[in-house]
Enzyme design. Sequence first.
Site, short mmCIF file in Angstrom:
data_model
loop_
_atom_site.label_atom_id
_atom_site.label_comp_id
_atom_site.label_asym_id
_atom_site.label_seq_id
_atom_site.Cartn_x
_atom_site.Cartn_y
_atom_site.Cartn_z
N HIS A 97 3.90 1.64 5.43
CA HIS A 97 2.94 1.28 6.59
C HIS A 97 1.68 0.95 5.97
O HIS A 97 1.31 1.05 4.67
CB HIS A 97 2.70 2.39 7.45
CG HIS A 97 2.27 3.76 6.75
ND1 HIS A 97 0.81 3.94 6.59
CD2 HIS A 97 2.79 4.57 6.24
CE1 HIS A 97 0.77 5.01 6.16
NE2 HIS A 97 1.65 5.42 5.72
N CYS B 283 5.12 9.26 2.52
CA CYS B 283 5.34 8.02 2.95
C CYS B 283 4.32 7.07 2.29
O CYS B 283 3.58 7.48 1.30
CB CYS B 283 4.74 7.65 4.47
SG CYS B 283 5.88 8.42 5.87
#
Length: 478
Positions: free
Chosen positions: A387, A406
Amino acid sequence: MKKICGLIILMLTQVAVSSAHEEMHWMPANCTQNREQLFNYFNQAPLLGLDPHDYAFTLVKQLNAGNVPGDSLAVDKLLSQAAISFFSDVAYGTKAVRVYYDGLKYVPDCLDIPQLLYESLSAGSFGQLLTKLEPSTPEYVSLKRLIAVYTDRIQRNDYHNVQITSANVDSNNHPLIDKLFQLGFLDTCAYNVHEDTLLVKTRAAQYMFEFLEDGELRPKVLDEFNISLEKRLVELHHALNTFRWLNCLRKTQPVIVVNIPAAGLFVYKADSTLLYSRVIVGKARTPTTPLASRINEVIMFPYWNVPHNIAVKELLPGIKGAPKIFLEAGNYQVLDKSGKIVDPLTINWQALNKHYFPYTLRQVFGCDNSLGIIKLDFFNPYSTYLHDTPAKSYFMFNSRYFSHGCIRLEEAIPLATLIAPENAAHIDSLSKLKIAPIGAPINIAVAAKPPVIILYEVAWPGVNGVVRFFDDVYEKFR
């Protein structure tokens, strides 16, 4: 029918295991050249990151001494088995790369090793088979070249594990000169090297170990310099095995590879690197998990569903102090177990804790959205994804281990347009919007579903071809 050395009726795999087949390929007198070439290949194993003991080592030793144990046909078949094993390891690697979730089920198989071995023997081109089967990617070549340098240094009679204790970068620091020679930055270990040259080579070594290139031998720099060549070779062999394993996968499609210690994302296809992006990966307490999957979706203006641990440990204390102000400032919504939005003023926040928190916090799109403007999604059991991020300054650090697991991308939009070319214009136009359109988040399917592989390698070549050694942040190589 006239017998020709290497000519067989069945594939070599069958020859190697079938006692009924009588054709031989290595042992007859007219096969001596092939046998010698095979043994020469086996002797090159250390330079290829392989162990010669894996390839009929005892048998080869006996044959080199002039002893033929047992009958020639059985020996010939054992050599065929060893040859197939050796060339398979050269082409594919000695073992699969370890991932904790394997959504690809990928096994390299793009070459018919027995058939290519048979053809090279039949055509008299066995001496070129190694070059034909080895990967030709720049990363593989760079790793192999450095392995050759370190192997040469270790095999010298005067080799010893050098430990640098002085921080002086001058010709009197003999251990520094020895180490720079061992690492391949100096061609000799002569102690009359000019100090300007010594400073340049020290800076080059600092770059290899991902330090500020200022020529200062600080304690952490000395720690990396003092790691033995033997350990560095283990790291290099590990990485070389990975690039062999990747080779079939990247021949015909883009492959996204995230290397955790390097905190870098590479998109490989064939012998090219299509894109490089600095990334931020998980810190040691909340590590990123090695895995393999396929990207199936690009999400523009994504929600961030806050993981439970982050919600109760990091956000809840702030919410309790001023619920309305805290939640509005962070663009957070509160969802109940059914996924419906709840008015935060109706919740008794003081009664909530890490053991009792029947809500989900969701951050909607905005300047401070932790996922930034875009999310690249792929299935895995760890809630890991790629992301964007609003916190761009963190990409300036060398050691980019800050996330909860992440992977934050510096080049999120270029990656999205690369893997979804059919929607590249749409993604690009959406990325230029100042506010999210009505109906956001916007889900965009990725037709090609490219592989994404998150792995852990301390040694790794950059896009400039230079092999670098990164921090073993999760201590997997110690």
